[in-house]
Design a protein around this motif. Structure first.
Motif, short mmCIF file in Angstrom:
data_model
loop_
_atom_site.label_atom_id
_atom_site.label_comp_id
_atom_site.label_asym_id
_atom_site.label_seq_id
_atom_site.Cartn_x
_atom_site.Cartn_y
_atom_site.Cartn_z
N GLY A 196 3.46 -4.87 2.59
CA GLY A 196 4.33 -4.22 2.15
C GLY A 196 4.62 -4.74 0.68
N ARG A 197 6.06 -5.15 0.62
CA ARG A 197 6.29 -5.50 -0.61
C ARG A 197 6.56 -7.08 -0.73
NH1 ARG A 197 11.57 -1.76 -2.15
NH2 ARG A 197 10.54 0.26 -2.30
N ARG A 198 6.09 -7.69 0.16
CA ARG A 198 5.88 -9.37 0.06
C ARG A 198 4.63 -9.89 0.18
NH1 ARG A 198 5.34 -11.68 5.39
NH2 ARG A 198 5.04 -10.53 6.95
N THR A 199 4.43 -10.77 -0.65
CA THR A 199 3.15 -11.66 -0.45
C THR A 199 3.46 -12.96 0.19
OG1 THR A 199 2.77 -11.17 -2.81
CG2 THR A 199 1.72 -13.18 -1.98
N GLN A 200 2.25 -13.25 1.31
CA GLN A 200 2.28 -14.19 2.15
C GLN A 200 1.23 -14.84 1.97
OE1 GLN A 200 4.54 -14.80 5.20
NE2 GLN A 200 3.58 -16.43 4.80
N HIS A 201 1.09 -16.14 2.21
CA HIS A 201 -0.17 -17.13 1.95
C HIS A 201 -0.14 -17.59 3.57
CE1 HIS A 201 1.09 -16.94 -2.33
NE2 HIS A 201 0.03 -17.70 -2.57
N ILE A 202 -1.45 -17.56 3.86
CA ILE A 202 -1.85 -18.33 5.36
C ILE A 202 -2.99 -19.06 5.07
CG2 ILE A 202 -0.73 -16.25 6.49
CD1 ILE A 202 -3.46 -15.42 7.02
N GLY A 203 -2.97 -19.93 5.91
CA GLY A 203 -4.31 -21.05 6.00
C GLY A 203 -5.47 -20.32 6.65
N MET A 204 -6.73 -20.86 6.38
CA MET A 204 -7.87 -20.33 7.03
C MET A 204 -7.93 -20.62 8.44
SD MET A 204 -10.27 -19.32 4.87
CE MET A 204 -11.98 -19.78 5.68
#
Length: 215
Positions: A196-204
């Protein structure tokens, strides 16, 4: 009709190998029991013509055993949908409860539940729900961590461990969600997602567990 214990064995065999063979040691490890205990039950299942077994050929479900296993899996996954969608249980709660409900084998109950729920093809974890005729919808096999940048739909999970489910809830990631994989950071492989409008960082490690389809 198989007993509750026999149903648990048949379900474990189906999960481990489907129509293929399973070694006695692997079955025992899956169920957390000794090989001797597993062998005693396998012999009962063989006497009931639900499996075949020999030391060299391993354990195989017969046609009757496979039907019985699939019926249990179907009931389990339908109950998970009911608990999640209709009663509001979290997806890390439904498996434990469905483990109890799956053994209710009242004739036509699963069929009525299936119709009531709108004939779902997948449970809350993205696992396919066997159909009344025994067929099983295909399960997506592509993991997010191995994909090129682009838009994807989260379609399933490789693991349903409670820790993973709670982490996904914390990250506000859910099945059916459309995400955009923007990039993979070079140092540690962190995945940068746009949701959507948010940025999300996730690990491998998380990316390795998310099964996706192109959106």
């Amino acid at each position: 009709m198989p007993t509750l214990s026999q149903e648990n064995y048949l379900k474990a065999l189906w999960h481990l190998a489907g129509d293929g063979k399973v070694t006695l040691q692997r079955l025992a490890k899956q169920l957390g029991i000794s090989p001797a205990s597993a062998l005693a039950m396998v012999r009962k299942l063989a006497a009931a013509k639900l499996v075949t077994y020999s030391r060299n050929a391993g354990i195989r479900l017969t046609a009757a055993g496979r039907r019985a296993a699939i019926e249990v899996v179907r009931r389990h996954r339908l109950w998970e949908v009911f608990l999640h969608d209709k009663l509001g249980y979290r997806w890390d709660e439904v498996h434990r409860i469905a483990e109890e409900l799956e053994h209710i084998a009242i004739p036509d109950l699963a069929d009525r539940l299936d119709v009531f729920l709108g004939k779902p093809a997948y449970d809350p974890h993205g696992d396919p729900i066997p159909q009344k005729d025994g067929s099983v919808p295909p399960r997506p096999e592509q993991v997010l961590s191995q994909q090129e940048p682009g838009r994807y739909r989260i379609a399933g999970l490789k693991s349903t461990a409670d820790e993973l489910l709670r982490q996904l809830e914390y990250l506000d990631l859910a099945l059916g969600q459309i995400i955009e994989l923007r990039e993979r950071l070079p140092f540690d492989g962190t995945l940068v997602l746009r949701i959507g409008r948010r940025t999300q960082h996730i690990g491998m490690q998380i990316g390795d567990q998310l099964l996706v389809l192109p959106a």
